[in-house]
Design an enzyme around this catalytic site. Structure first.
Site, PDB file in Angstrom:
ATOM      1  N   ASP A 199      -0.174  -0.533  13.345  1.00 20.26           N
ATOM      2  CA  ASP A 199       0.110  -1.945  12.689  1.00 20.26           C
ATOM      3  C   ASP A 199       0.187  -2.662  13.672  1.00 20.26           C
ATOM      4  OD1 ASP A 199       0.051  -1.005   9.995  1.00 20.26           O
ATOM      5  OD2 ASP A 199       2.168  -0.184   9.980  1.00 20.26           O
ATOM      6  N   LYS A 212      -6.363  -2.986   5.432  1.00 22.98           N
ATOM      7  CA  LYS A 212      -4.934  -3.397   5.436  1.00 22.98           C
ATOM      8  C   LYS A 212      -4.701  -4.507   4.383  1.00 22.98           C
ATOM      9  CE  LYS A 212      -3.510  -0.039   8.224  1.00 22.98           C
ATOM     10  NZ  LYS A 212      -2.834   1.257   7.468  1.00 22.98           N
ATOM     11  N   GLY A 269       0.851  -1.242   0.170  1.00 22.16           N
ATOM     12  CA  GLY A 269       0.133  -0.007   0.006  1.00 22.16           C
ATOM     13  C   GLY A 269       0.877   1.247   0.035  1.00 22.16           C
ATOM     14  N   GLN A 303      -0.053   7.544   4.599  1.00 25.93           N
ATOM     15  CA  GLN A 303       0.436   7.237   3.096  1.00 25.93           C
ATOM     16  C   GLN A 303      -0.312   8.447   2.168  1.00 25.93           C
ATOM     17  OE1 GLN A 303      -1.134   3.212   2.484  1.00 25.93           O
ATOM     18  NE2 GLN A 303       0.622   2.352   3.508  1.00 25.93           N
ATOM     19  N   ARG A 340       1.439  -9.447   8.904  1.00 21.41           N
ATOM     20  CA  ARG A 340       1.256  -9.215  10.449  1.00 21.41           C
ATOM     21  C   ARG A 340       0.292 -10.191  11.207  1.00 21.41           C
ATOM     22  NH1 ARG A 340       4.338  -4.660  10.379  1.00 21.41           N
ATOM     23  NH2 ARG A 340       4.227  -3.190   8.946  1.00 21.41           N
TER      24      ARG A 340
END
Ligand code: S3P
Length: 428
Positions: free
Chosen positions: A315, A342, A93, A168, A388
């Protein structure tokens, strides 16, 4: 690929984790735009930064040397060339969104795509303001989904309030702003990670922050300066939490980035009762760095994590949910709806996978409720292709009753190659 994890008693050692993923992307992108040659030390050698590297090669950037000490021949702001094929952001991403900002400034045609997961993730949040600046972008879903094409150039500075706490998005707008004349003003009420702002300043740009307001003045020339990448606090978090949960845990993690926009995990761990110490604070290219020491065995208690805290630990929510399974009382996470966008819908996937281990975890529209201390058992779980999730399940498995099989663990290559080897080395 599957892996089997046995429960552990101890986590001991002195380790380093791979380079920070967010800073690695920015180092690759910004060093491509400087006048001169940049040496980058300690880049994360993993699939996500590799996607950025390949896209930049497609734009004519030359890289030399090995990954741990990479030399980038900057093209200056105006030296990129029209790519002769699709640019592929893979699973990343950050690659996709930051490059959309960069491409919006280029007076040529380019197309950007990504893998099955990335092609489902929202890009409209980036394409809309870039269109406002003057770029042409279009693609699937009315220009909100990859593949997207961009015909950039002739951008005007923007005044924009971020509607989501996304670094982002903020970074995409700052990259596009490099190609304007004037002052770009971004209101960021979320205080999302500020690696882009710090890097622009380090390379000689005039950027300042006054509370929620970021002011960036252009035109500018980016200067060549050496960049050193600290270890990634998001990767360190899996080890911090495993060490905190281990009945005998004593772990020193050296050279970890402790940028205050990323250290929510340390604050929450301390609030839960974990014994974390920050040592040897220093700075690399305006990024704070330290060694982190954690001692396990302290009893943990449940916490409340609210919307204002999310950007500083976005995250780390999956592995914090695992820590919460072993804490006294309930942990309530709210205002975390962004987790649904995500690599997977992390609120949903975490709930499904941890329930397979018998966890008490409930999915809320924008968060999770986790009841601790009910005990979990080894099971057969899946990463669902999310790095993750794979690593969070591995931490849970270390403290479950019986062994756990995790399917699809090759996905750790996205951000943390060598994760399972390091886990094996430090646990027994
Ligand atoms: C990142 C920003 C965050 C984070 C991602 C990396 C970055 O995403 O989750 O892993 O490098 O800017 P959002 O900007 O979508 O919140």
């Amino acid at each position: 690929m599957d892996i089997t994890i046995e429960p552990c008693e101890k986590m001991l050692g002195q380790i380093r984790v791979p380079g920070d993923k967010s800073i690695s992307h920015r180092a690759l992108i910004f060093s491509s735009l400087v006048e001169g040659t940049v040496e980058i030390e300690g880049l994360l050698e993993a699939e996500d930064p590799l996607s950025t590297y390949k896209c930049l090669q497609g734009l004519g950037v030359e890289f030399n040397g090995d990954w741990n000490r990479l030399t980038v021949k900057g093209k200056g702001l105006r030296g990129l060339r029209e790519p002769d094929n699709f640019l592929d952001a893979g699973n990343s991403g950050t690659t996709a969104r930051l490059l959309l900002g960069l491409l919006a400034g280029q007076p040529f045609f380019s197309t950007l795509t990504g893998d099955n997961s990335l092609r489902k993730r929202p890009m409209g949040r980036v394409t809309e303001p870039l269109k406002e600046m003057g770029a042409f972008l279009d693609g699937r879903g009315g220009g909100t989904l990859l593949p997207l094409y961009v015909r950039g150039g002739n951008l005007a500075p923007l005044r924009y309030t971020l509607p989501v706490g996304s670094a982002q998005l903020k970074s995409a707008l700052l990259l596009a702003a490099l190609y304007t004349n004037g002052t770009t003003e971004i209101i960021d009420p979320f205080y999302s990670r500020d690696h882009t702002e710090r890097m622009i300043k380090y390379l000689g740009g005039r950027i300042k922050r006054d509370n929620e307001r970021i002011l960036f003045e252009t035109p500018l020339t980016l200067q060549a300066r050496e960049i050193q990448i600290p270890g990634d606090i998001s990767s360190a978090s899996f080890f911090l939490i495993a060490a905190a949960l281990a009945p005998r845990g004593e772990l020193l993690i050296e050279e970890v980035g402790i940028n205050p926009t990323r250290t929510g995990i340390l604050d929450v761990l301390k609030e839960m009762g974990a014994d974390v110490i920050i040592l040897n604070e220093r700075e690399y290219n305006y990024e704070p760095v330290a060694d982190l020491f954690i001692k396990g065995g302290a009893p943990l208690k449940g916490v409340e994590i609210n919307a204002a805290m999310i950007p500083r630990l976005v995250d780390e929510i999956p592995v914090l949910a695992v820590a919460a399974l072993f804490a006294e009382g309930e942990t309530v996470i709210k205002g975390a709806g962004e987790l649904r966008f995500k690599e997977t819908d992390r609120l949903n996937v975490l709930t499904l996978e941890l329930r397979k281990m018998g966890a008490f975890i409930e999915e809320l529209p924008d968060g999770l409720i986790i009841r601790g201390k009910s005990g979990i058992s080894g099971a057969c779980c899946s990463s669902q292709g999310d790095h993750r999730i794979a690593m969070s399940l591995a931490v849970a498995a270390l403290f479950a009753r019986g062994e756990t099989v995790i399917q699809g663990v090759e996905t750790v290559q996205i951000s943390f190659p060598g994760f399972f080897e390091l886990l094996k080395k430090t646990t027994s």
